[in-house]
Write an enzyme that holds these catalytic residues in place. Structure first.
Site, PDB file in Angstrom:
ATOM      1  N   GLU A 103     -68.820   6.371 -44.068  1.00 44.64           N
ATOM      2  CA  GLU A 103     -69.569   5.462 -43.210  1.00 44.64           C
ATOM      3  C   GLU A 103     -70.472   4.510 -43.990  1.00 44.64           C
ATOM      4  O   GLU A 103     -70.569   3.322 -43.665  1.00 44.64           O
ATOM      5  CB  GLU A 103     -70.402   6.269 -42.210  1.00 44.64           C
ATOM      6  CG  GLU A 103     -69.592   7.046 -41.191  1.00 44.64           C
ATOM      7  CD  GLU A 103     -69.101   8.401 -41.681  1.00 44.64           C
ATOM      8  OE1 GLU A 103     -68.425   9.105 -40.904  1.00 44.64           O
ATOM      9  OE2 GLU A 103     -69.397   8.761 -42.848  1.00 44.64           O
ATOM     10  N   LYS A 136     -50.544  20.115 -41.060  1.00 47.49           N
ATOM     11  CA  LYS A 136     -51.361  20.033 -39.855  1.00 47.49           C
ATOM     12  C   LYS A 136     -50.459  20.198 -38.633  1.00 47.49           C
ATOM     13  O   LYS A 136     -49.406  19.584 -38.539  1.00 47.49           O
ATOM     14  CB  LYS A 136     -52.088  18.690 -39.809  1.00 47.49           C
ATOM     15  CG  LYS A 136     -53.177  18.605 -38.751  1.00 47.49           C
ATOM     16  CD  LYS A 136     -54.040  17.369 -38.949  1.00 47.49           C
ATOM     17  CE  LYS A 136     -55.191  17.332 -37.945  1.00 47.49           C
ATOM     18  NZ  LYS A 136     -56.095  16.198 -38.187  1.00 47.49           N
ATOM     19  N   ARG A 154     -75.014   8.526 -41.073  1.00 50.68           N
ATOM     20  CA  ARG A 154     -74.707   8.680 -42.492  1.00 50.68           C
ATOM     21  C   ARG A 154     -74.759   7.347 -43.242  1.00 50.68           C
ATOM     22  O   ARG A 154     -74.806   7.328 -44.468  1.00 50.68           O
ATOM     23  CB  ARG A 154     -73.319   9.304 -42.658  1.00 50.68           C
ATOM     24  CG  ARG A 154     -73.215  10.680 -42.042  1.00 50.68           C
ATOM     25  CD  ARG A 154     -71.844  11.279 -42.215  1.00 50.68           C
ATOM     26  NE  ARG A 154     -71.967  12.627 -42.758  1.00 50.68           N
ATOM     27  CZ  ARG A 154     -70.965  13.295 -43.296  1.00 50.68           C
ATOM     28  NH1 ARG A 154     -69.773  12.765 -43.384  1.00 50.68           N
ATOM     29  NH2 ARG A 154     -71.160  14.505 -43.758  1.00 50.68           N
TER      30      ARG A 154
END
Length: 639
Positions: free
Chosen positions: A368, A282, A396
């Site tokens: 979540e 990343k 969610r």
């Protein structure tokens, strides 16, 4: 002319000599850095997939072949290479490119993505749909940047892995999920298992083993299978995916273009469900992002040499910082308080809590639903869990809120960040629905503060509330006030409203962020001879019945305002309550809020103005309400 100037669409990539792919990757990486440095936006994840994106568009016949990206912050490079390079500086601005993938923006965006871990499910549906129609094209899901920690990804893998449909998943592993080292042996294993000759021999051997006498054949197959599984178990993480029914390929160096092109070219000739494990870094190509990928996940405009952010006008802190700091102060005094977030510690400022109380801080990852039920379990033990999640992400976990928390009357506090207009992140991140979905939950206390101080007062009230769940919301914005220490702020009395201004012409019932512009609107109205009562309805449910009856009895014209959907929101709730209380009375009620539609990306202030949710817009609606009521009364009197 640069190479990127000649490459407008993926077909141009496929026409390039292979030796020019490296130059293209370097140029598209520089383009991404230049644009985000000037305009801001998601940064590190797309830098990490430059070579992967080039290789996928080189090998696959896009847009005929379908690439399904997981979350759009991986896809800036994809946008550059699919006809949107010139528009890239408009990304995340009003009328410009969307921050995430949009099917209506480009035929190359096979599936819209703003929330994590949807790619495998969607791509699997596309592959099955293709086969049901008898069509012939490839479907590839690209998942990564932490999304493999989401349960939805494994539900999809479990469903797809034991079918025979051709389907490929690319795991972009940038150290946010599993990450074994890349080395010569891993490269050898990858080249071996993707080699057409190897796979042909492998299939022939399996066929021969099946044809052998039962007493011998099954034994030989079992031995061969255990040997292969043992090697993979020792040298790769592929056993998990093999157990789920996927042929595991990898790990592959995600920055080696030749290896990527070779691997995908071979994979494209294979059949059945396949998972290609690609290791990326990343922030690749920008040293600061490589060293600190979390900070550089997204960036405000910055100097591309030093990395220093462009100077901003000094101002007050954002709500999230006020919340995070206040929660730490309250936890200093009460060891029962814990903080839970779902892969957004900096976005919710619970990273402040993690540094102050590491043993009481829990980042559950992109999970979540688990985070909510985990909080419910904590609450059964007398712990005080505060679940801080973006309003739109908490959707969610809605079933968990209803069944695991509210049904059991457990005292869990939900702090909903990015409530209302989230601005540049657009419709996937606008918190339009939390008022409506929380109002629908029995036993749920629903609140919203008018400023930073009241937000902390409500947080204190929520932590003291023992009779069921409690939620509060705040916007992606700076607080309008100077906020003292949370320890010096008194908890907001339960189910209380606050009358901020009194007038005889109409009543404005305002929620949260709409209270202050309602006050400003009332002052503008007063200059025109219209006097308005303004009520801060900080408790949406249960509401202040005494104040409600007082102000509703005194006014026939009532305007409700909320930074949430008008469909089944606070205004709809109040309209029902008002009409029931004033049964048979001639009432004029208007509800202001977010329309029954998805709000596009743009600046928060300009979007609120467009929607009539600034002071000027509220004043216009109030004038229309009073004028309409007066006109209607005059007509009745004339009749």
């Amino acid at each position: 002319m640069s190479l990127l100037d000649q490459v407008r669409f993926p077909a141009d990539i496929r026409a390039l000599p292979r030796e020019q792919l490296r130059q293209l990757a370097d140029e598209v990486r520089d383009r991404h850095i230049d644009v985000v440095a000037q305009k801001g936006g998601h940064f590190g994840a797309s830098l990490g997939v430059v070579e992967l994106t080039v290789a996928l568009h080189r090998v696959y016949d896009t847009p005929r072949d379908q690439l399904v990206w997981d979350t759009g912050h991986q896809a800036y490079i994809h946008k550059i290479l699919t006809g949107r390079n010139e528009q890239l500086p408009t990304i995340r601005t009003r009328g410009g490119l969307a921050p995430f993938l949009r099917r209506d923006e480009s035929e190359y965006d096979a599936f819209g993505a703003g929330h994590a871990a949807t790619s495998i499910s969607a791509a699997w549906g596309m592959a099955v749909g293709r086969d049901l129609k008898g069509a012939d094209f490839d479907v590839v899901a690209i998942i990564g940047d932490g999304s493999m920690g989401c349960g939805l990804a494994y539900e999809a893998l479990n469903n797809a892995g034991h079918k025979s449909n051709d389907f490929t998943v690319v795991l972009n592993d940038n150290d946010m999920s599993i990450g074994p080292a890349v080395g010569a042996l891993n490269k050898y294993l990858t080249s071996m298992v993707t080699n057409p000759a190897y796979n042909k021999v492998r299939d022939v051997v399996k066929d021969v083993l099946h044809r052998a006498p039962r007493s011998l054949g099954h034994l030989m197959e079992e031995v061969a299978g255990k040997l292969e599984d043992g090697v993979k178990h020792m040298l790769t993480p592929g056993m998990l995916f093999e157990a789920l029914g996927f042929r595991y390929i990898g790990p592959v160096d995600g920055h080696d273009l030749d290896e990527l092109v070779d691997t995908f070219s071979r994979v494209r000739q294979m059949s059945g469900p396949i998972l290609v494990h690609v290791l990326t870094q990343k922030g690749k190509g920008f040293h600061l992002a490589e060293d600190d990928p979390w900070t550089w996940h997204a960036a405000s405009p910055f100097d591309k040499i030093s990395g220093a952010a462009h100077a901003k006008k000094a101002g007050r802190p954002r709500y999230q910082k006020v919340f995070g700091k206040g929660l730490v102060e309250l936890a200093d005094e009460d060891p029962r308080i814990v903080a839970i977030t779902a892969a957004m510690p900096d976005g919710t400022s619970t990273d402040l809590f993690s540094r102050a109380h590491a043993d009481r801080y829990f980042d559950v990852g992109i999970a979540e639903g688990h985070g909510v039920t985990f909080a419910a379990g904590l609450a059964t033990q007398g712990i005080k869990p505060v679940v801080a999640i973006y309003s739109t992400f908490l959707q969610r976990g809605y079933d968990n809120i209803v069944h695991d928390v509210a049904l059991q009357d457990l005292p869990v506090v939900f702090g909903m960040d990015r409530a209302g207009i989230a601005g540049a992140d657009g419709p996937t991140h606008n918190g339009a629905f939390d008022i409506a979905y929380m109002l629908a939950v029995p036993n749920m206390t629903v609140t919203a503060g008018k400023n930073g101080t009241e937000t902390l007062a409500l947080l204190r009230a929520g932590l003291q509330h023992e009779e069921g769940p409690f939620c509060l919301r705040w916007p992606r914005d700076s607080v309008p006030d100077e906020v003292p220490s949370a320890l010096t702020i008194e908890p907001t009395p339960h189910a209380s409203w606050e009358v901020l201004r009194r007038g005889s012409d109409l009543c404005i019932l305002a929620v949260g962020t709409m209270v202050l512009p309602a006050i400003d609107a009332a002052q503008e109205l007063a200059a025109r001879g219209i006097e308005a009562t303004v009520v801060n309805c900080r408790y949406l449910k249960p509401y202040d019945r005494a104040v409600f009856e007082e102000v509703v009895s005194a006014h026939d014209r009532i305007l409700t305002i909320e930074e949430g959907t008008v469909t089944n929101g606070f205004g709809a709730f109040m309209t029902r309550e008002i009409t029931a209380f004033r049964r048979g009375a001639a009432l004029h009620i208007e509800t202001l809020g977010l329309p029954d539609d998805f709000i596009e990306h743009g600046g928060r202030g300009e979007l609120l103005a467009d929607l009539g949710l600034d002071a000027a817009g509220i004043a216009r609606s109030a004038r229309a309400l009073t004028d309409g009521a007066a006109t209607g009364r005059s007509a009745r009197e004339t009749a």
